[in-house]
Design an enzyme around this catalytic site. Structure first.
Site, PDB file in Angstrom:
ATOM      1  N   TRP A 129       0.869  -1.186   0.000  1.00  0.00           N
ATOM      2  CA  TRP A 129       0.000   0.000   0.000  1.00  0.00           C
ATOM      3  C   TRP A 129       0.906   1.237   0.000  1.00  0.00           C
ATOM      4  O   TRP A 129       1.809   1.339   0.848  1.00  0.00           O
ATOM      5  CB  TRP A 129      -0.858  -0.054   1.251  1.00  0.00           C
ATOM      6  CG  TRP A 129      -1.902   0.997   1.389  1.00  0.00           C
ATOM      7  CD1 TRP A 129      -2.767   1.454   0.451  1.00  0.00           C
ATOM      8  CD2 TRP A 129      -2.215   1.698   2.603  1.00  0.00           C
ATOM      9  NE1 TRP A 129      -3.601   2.396   0.989  1.00  0.00           N
ATOM     10  CE2 TRP A 129      -3.282   2.562   2.308  1.00  0.00           C
ATOM     11  CE3 TRP A 129      -1.704   1.669   3.901  1.00  0.00           C
ATOM     12  CZ2 TRP A 129      -3.843   3.401   3.258  1.00  0.00           C
ATOM     13  CZ3 TRP A 129      -2.258   2.493   4.849  1.00  0.00           C
ATOM     14  CH2 TRP A 129      -3.323   3.355   4.526  1.00  0.00           C
ATOM     15  N   ASP A 210      -0.690  -5.504   9.431  1.00  0.00           N
ATOM     16  CA  ASP A 210      -1.648  -4.460   9.084  1.00  0.00           C
ATOM     17  C   ASP A 210      -2.963  -5.162   8.738  1.00  0.00           C
ATOM     18  O   ASP A 210      -3.041  -5.901   7.754  1.00  0.00           O
ATOM     19  CB  ASP A 210      -1.125  -3.657   7.888  1.00  0.00           C
ATOM     20  CG  ASP A 210      -2.081  -2.539   7.483  1.00  0.00           C
ATOM     21  OD1 ASP A 210      -3.122  -2.363   8.150  1.00  0.00           O
ATOM     22  OD2 ASP A 210      -1.793  -1.841   6.489  1.00  0.00           O
ATOM     23  N   LYS A 245     -13.378  -0.471   7.015  1.00  0.00           N
ATOM     24  CA  LYS A 245     -14.076  -1.257   5.989  1.00  0.00           C
ATOM     25  C   LYS A 245     -15.066  -2.228   6.613  1.00  0.00           C
ATOM     26  O   LYS A 245     -16.215  -2.310   6.200  1.00  0.00           O
ATOM     27  CB  LYS A 245     -13.072  -2.038   5.140  1.00  0.00           C
ATOM     28  CG  LYS A 245     -11.746  -1.346   4.909  1.00  0.00           C
ATOM     29  CD  LYS A 245     -11.776  -0.322   3.800  1.00  0.00           C
ATOM     30  CE  LYS A 245     -10.579   0.606   3.923  1.00  0.00           C
ATOM     31  NZ  LYS A 245     -10.065   1.137   2.715  1.00  0.00           N
TER      32      LYS A 245
HETATM   33  C1  LIG Z   1      -3.523  -1.766   3.601  1.00  0.00           C
HETATM   34  C2  LIG Z   1      -4.220  -0.726   4.392  1.00  0.00           C
HETATM   35  N1  LIG Z   1      -3.814  -0.471   5.636  1.00  0.00           N
HETATM   36  C3  LIG Z   1      -4.408   0.431   6.411  1.00  0.00           C
HETATM   37  C4  LIG Z   1      -5.465   1.170   5.948  1.00  0.00           C
HETATM   38  C5  LIG Z   1      -6.008   2.161   6.928  1.00  0.00           C
HETATM   39  O1  LIG Z   1      -7.222   2.639   6.756  1.00  0.00           O
HETATM   40  P1  LIG Z   1      -7.923   3.699   7.711  1.00  0.00           P
HETATM   41  O2  LIG Z   1      -6.888   4.583   8.297  1.00  0.00           O
HETATM   42  O3  LIG Z   1      -8.855   4.406   6.820  1.00  0.00           O
HETATM   43  O4  LIG Z   1      -8.619   2.910   8.773  1.00  0.00           O
HETATM   44  C6  LIG Z   1      -5.933   0.958   4.638  1.00  0.00           C
HETATM   45  C7  LIG Z   1      -7.022   1.741   4.063  1.00  0.00           C
HETATM   46  O5  LIG Z   1      -7.233   1.848   2.893  1.00  0.00           O
HETATM   47  C8  LIG Z   1      -5.292  -0.020   3.851  1.00  0.00           C
HETATM   48  O6  LIG Z   1      -5.690  -0.298   2.593  1.00  0.00           O
END
Ligand SMILES: Cc1ncc(COP(=O)(O)O)c(C=O)c1O
Length: 394
Positions: A129, A210, A245
């Site tokens: 990511w 993660d 999500k």
């Molecule tokens: C791989 C990954 N890690 C962490 C996150 C963290 O998301 P958030 O900060 O919106 O909870 C996301 C969100 O798209 C993600 O795709």
């Protein structure tokens, strides 16, 4: 002084979503950002979340700060959701810090890791990511990459991964995606998680997981089977979990950094560093999302309703994957069956940068330059349009 600054290039993902919003093409389709969309193209609010939040608003008597670590029902619920009741036990080996989203959890986890091992190298998958390196790098950690996705076979390049991770030493951190790997959708098998556990034990590196998509791949328990295996074999694990999500709480910024320690004292010390980092960075966590999630997780009928709705979403994403894979394979001379084998929201379509950019320009079909698409943005109305457009460039 501020005239010293020039405008930064847009974020690679959010910038494309903004470009799509600005595109006047009435037939444009946005497959960029990782948000689940239902058949009507709406990112829905879970019924259980609506009920929990209505009750909370009716009952609310104060907006005073939460305790620094966060809401107790939320923290307890997340410990057992992620680790399961067997591992969570009496809970004393797991400590937690409620955070603003999964990103906040990654930041707090990074601060704790940097305090424990200032010279740590964080090993991230290639690709990963795009936010991981800037986010975790902001605390001064260094990075190395390990092979992960093989574009030729459209699967995990596991022998390359193992070879590369032989370089991870005691004091280093290996970042794994708990499930629904972003951007590839290609996940490790349980046997592969077990090999990584053997390596962590032999080499002494620490694992950070993660976990942004629990329940969106194969199911709530299935998606954390690898993570739980690691926790039980290593006796130590850090998890950055997000409720964006799986509880649909995206904008409420609801996450948690979880520290599974070798004993109660280590878990407590780790949490104290997490709390210190939170105090330095943003002081107190936002309350609303975590209060809602805590209520859903701890109230039997809300929990059952949420689990049923999440499981429906999970099954629908699996169906969308099968449809996309079948239709693309039928319309082109390529085999897209890999899409049906991958998990979660994302897959690479295997297009070149020029093809991905051409689709954006000529058809209003927005995907990342890497051809990563959000499968969860497909529906009965846009599926064939997407398939025809992709086929047209192959
Ligand atoms: C791989 C990954 N890690 C962490 C996150 C963290 O998301 P958030 O900060 O919106 O909870 C996301 C969100 O798209 C993600 O795709």
């Amino acid at each position: 002084m501020l005239e010293q600054l020039s405008v930064l290039p847009p974020d690679p993902i959010l910038g494309l979503a903004a470009a799509c919003r600005a595109d006047p093409n009435p037939d444009k389709i946005d497959l960029t950002v990782g948000v689940y969309m239902d058949e009507d193209g709406i990112c829905p609010v879970f019924e259980a979340v609506k009920k929990a939040q209505a009750a909370l608003v009716a009952e609310e008597v104060t907006k005073a700060y939460l305790p620094a670590a966060g809401d107790e029902a939320y923290l307890t619920g997340m410990k057992s959701l992620v680790f399961g009741d067997d591992l969570a036990g009496d809970g004393s080996r797991i400590t937690a810090v409620q955070t603003p989203g999964g990103c906040g959890a990654l930041r707090i986890a990074s601060e704790v890791l940097a305090a424990a091992s200032p010279d740590a190298t964080v090993w991230v998958s290639n690709p990963t990511w795009p936010v991981h390196i800037p986010l975790m790098g902001s605390v001064g950690l260094k990075f190395a990459t390990y092979s992960y996705y093989d574009p030729a076979s459209h699967g995990v390049a596991f022998s390359g991964m193992v070879d590369d991770l032989k370089g991870a030493k005691a004091g280093d951190v290996v970042l794994l995606h708990g499930c629904c790997h972003n951007p590839s959708g290609a996940d490790l098998t349980l046997e592969q998680w077990s090999v990584i556990a053997d390596m962590a034990i032999a080499q002494g590196f620490t694992v950070l997981v993660d976990l942004a998509y629990q329940g969106m791949g194969q199911g709530l328990a299935e998606d954390v089977a690898g993570l739980r295996l690691l926790a039980s074999r290593l006796g130590e694990l850090i998890v950055a979990a997000s409720c964006s999500k799986n509880l649909g709480l995206y904008r409420e910024r609801t996450g948690v950094a979880l520290f599974y320690g070798k004993d109660t004292q280590i878990a407590a010390a780790t949490q104290s560093h997490g709390l210190g980092a939170a105090r330095r960075v943003y002081s107190m966590p936002p309350a609303h999302g975590a209060l809602v999630a805590g209520r859903v997780l701890s109230t039997p009928e809300l929990r059952a309703s949420w689990e049923a709705e999440l499981s429906q979403i999970c099954r629908r994403m699996i169906l969308l994957r099968t449809q996309l894979s079948d239709k693309l394979s039928a319309k082109t001379d390529r085999d897209f069956s890999f899409i049906a084998k991958e998990n979660g929201m994302f897959s690479f379509l295997g297009l070149s940068v020029e093809q991905a950019q051409g689709l954006r320009k000529d058809r209003g079909l927005y995907m990342l330059d890497s051809s990563r698409v959000n499968v969860a943005a497909l529906n009965d109305r846009n599926m064939d349009i997407v398939v025809d457009a992709v086929a047209s460039v192959l």
